[in-house]
Write a protein that holds these residues in place. Sequence first.
Motif, mmCIF file in Angstrom:
data_model
loop_
_atom_site.group_PDB
_atom_site.id
_atom_site.type_symbol
_atom_site.label_atom_id
_atom_site.label_comp_id
_atom_site.label_asym_id
_atom_site.label_seq_id
_atom_site.Cartn_x
_atom_site.Cartn_y
_atom_site.Cartn_z
ATOM 1 N N ASP A 63 0.829 -1.212 0.000
ATOM 2 C CA ASP A 63 0.000 0.000 0.000
ATOM 3 C C ASP A 63 0.864 1.263 0.000
ATOM 4 O O ASP A 63 0.590 2.220 -0.737
ATOM 5 N N VAL A 64 1.906 1.259 0.815
ATOM 6 C CA VAL A 64 2.816 2.406 0.867
ATOM 7 C C VAL A 64 3.514 2.574 -0.481
ATOM 8 O O VAL A 64 3.686 3.699 -0.974
ATOM 9 N N ALA A 65 3.899 1.471 -1.092
ATOM 10 C CA ALA A 65 4.552 1.533 -2.405
ATOM 11 C C ALA A 65 3.629 2.185 -3.431
ATOM 12 O O ALA A 65 4.074 2.992 -4.256
ATOM 13 N N GLY A 66 2.345 1.856 -3.388
ATOM 14 C CA GLY A 66 1.387 2.490 -4.290
ATOM 15 C C GLY A 66 1.309 3.989 -4.061
ATOM 16 O O GLY A 66 1.245 4.774 -5.010
ATOM 17 N N THR A 67 1.342 4.389 -2.795
ATOM 18 C CA THR A 67 1.322 5.814 -2.467
ATOM 19 C C THR A 67 2.593 6.505 -2.966
ATOM 20 O O THR A 67 2.539 7.615 -3.497
ATOM 21 N N VAL A 68 3.718 5.842 -2.818
ATOM 22 C CA VAL A 68 4.984 6.400 -3.322
ATOM 23 C C VAL A 68 4.894 6.596 -4.832
ATOM 24 O O VAL A 68 5.270 7.644 -5.362
ATOM 25 N N ASP A 69 4.397 5.584 -5.543
ATOM 26 C CA ASP A 69 4.259 5.708 -6.999
ATOM 27 C C ASP A 69 3.384 6.899 -7.376
ATOM 28 O O ASP A 69 3.716 7.672 -8.272
ATOM 29 N N GLU A 70 2.251 7.049 -6.699
ATOM 30 C CA GLU A 70 1.344 8.166 -6.993
ATOM 31 C C GLU A 70 2.031 9.509 -6.724
ATOM 32 O O GLU A 70 1.890 10.457 -7.495
ATOM 33 N N THR A 71 2.770 9.583 -5.621
ATOM 34 C CA THR A 71 3.455 10.823 -5.268
ATOM 35 C C THR A 71 4.537 11.159 -6.290
ATOM 36 O O THR A 71 4.631 12.294 -6.757
ATOM 37 N N VAL A 72 5.334 10.163 -6.655
ATOM 38 C CA VAL A 72 6.399 10.388 -7.640
ATOM 39 C C VAL A 72 5.790 10.799 -8.977
ATOM 40 O O VAL A 72 6.270 11.725 -9.632
ATOM 41 N N ASP A 73 4.723 10.116 -9.385
ATOM 42 C CA ASP A 73 4.054 10.488 -10.644
ATOM 43 C C ASP A 73 3.558 11.931 -10.588
ATOM 44 O O ASP A 73 3.695 12.678 -11.549
ATOM 45 N N GLY A 74 3.002 12.328 -9.455
ATOM 46 C CA GLY A 74 2.505 13.695 -9.305
ATOM 47 C C GLY A 74 3.618 14.718 -9.362
ATOM 48 O O GLY A 74 3.500 15.751 -9.999
ATOM 49 N N VAL A 75 4.715 14.420 -8.697
ATOM 50 C CA VAL A 75 5.846 15.355 -8.667
ATOM 51 C C VAL A 75 6.498 15.443 -10.044
ATOM 52 O O VAL A 75 6.739 16.529 -10.562
ATOM 53 N N THR A 76 6.773 14.307 -10.663
ATOM 54 C CA THR A 76 7.430 14.338 -11.965
ATOM 55 C C THR A 76 6.500 14.934 -13.007
ATOM 56 O O THR A 76 6.943 15.639 -13.907
ATOM 57 N N GLY A 77 5.206 14.686 -12.871
ATOM 58 C CA GLY A 77 4.254 15.287 -13.809
ATOM 59 C C GLY A 77 4.215 16.803 -13.694
ATOM 60 O O GLY A 77 4.062 17.511 -14.666
ATOM 61 N N ALA A 78 4.410 17.300 -12.494
ATOM 62 C CA ALA A 78 4.402 18.744 -12.280
ATOM 63 C C ALA A 78 5.718 19.394 -12.721
ATOM 64 O O ALA A 78 5.756 20.544 -13.107
ATOM 65 N N LEU A 79 6.812 18.630 -12.670
ATOM 66 C CA LEU A 79 8.119 19.176 -12.980
ATOM 67 C C LEU A 79 8.539 18.992 -14.426
ATOM 68 O O LEU A 79 9.271 19.816 -14.967
ATOM 69 N N LEU A 80 8.098 17.918 -15.062
ATOM 70 C CA LEU A 80 8.542 17.631 -16.424
ATOM 71 C C LEU A 80 7.621 18.275 -17.440
ATOM 72 O O LEU A 80 6.411 18.382 -17.228
ATOM 73 N N PRO A 81 8.188 18.721 -18.560
ATOM 74 C CA PRO A 81 7.347 19.335 -19.595
ATOM 75 C C PRO A 81 6.320 18.333 -20.120
ATOM 76 O O PRO A 81 6.613 17.153 -20.251
#
Length: 83
Positions: A63-81
């Motif tokens: 469950d924590v791993a899923g949350t990490v994936d969502e967080t990383v996706d959100g951060v990289t989505g906000a930072l990458l063009p």
Amino acid sequence: APRTTPPGATPTPPTPVVPPAAPELPSVERTVEQTRGAVQPVVDAVPEPVQAPVNRVAGTVQDVAGTVDETVDGVTGALLPGG
């Protein structure tokens, strides 16, 4: 600047250089699932009273791993063009 195209010829535009796409980040949750699958025979071999807490902890980690994936996706989505 020196002329590289003969007089009267149409110059060829340069071919654009496209940078390679960023590699897809590995899924933490997928890694946890693979690890759980690999260790499941060991968990099945231990006494029953041990299996329940081990499975519960493994589920929490997944469950924590899923949350990490969502967080990383959100951060990289906000930072990458284009994200």
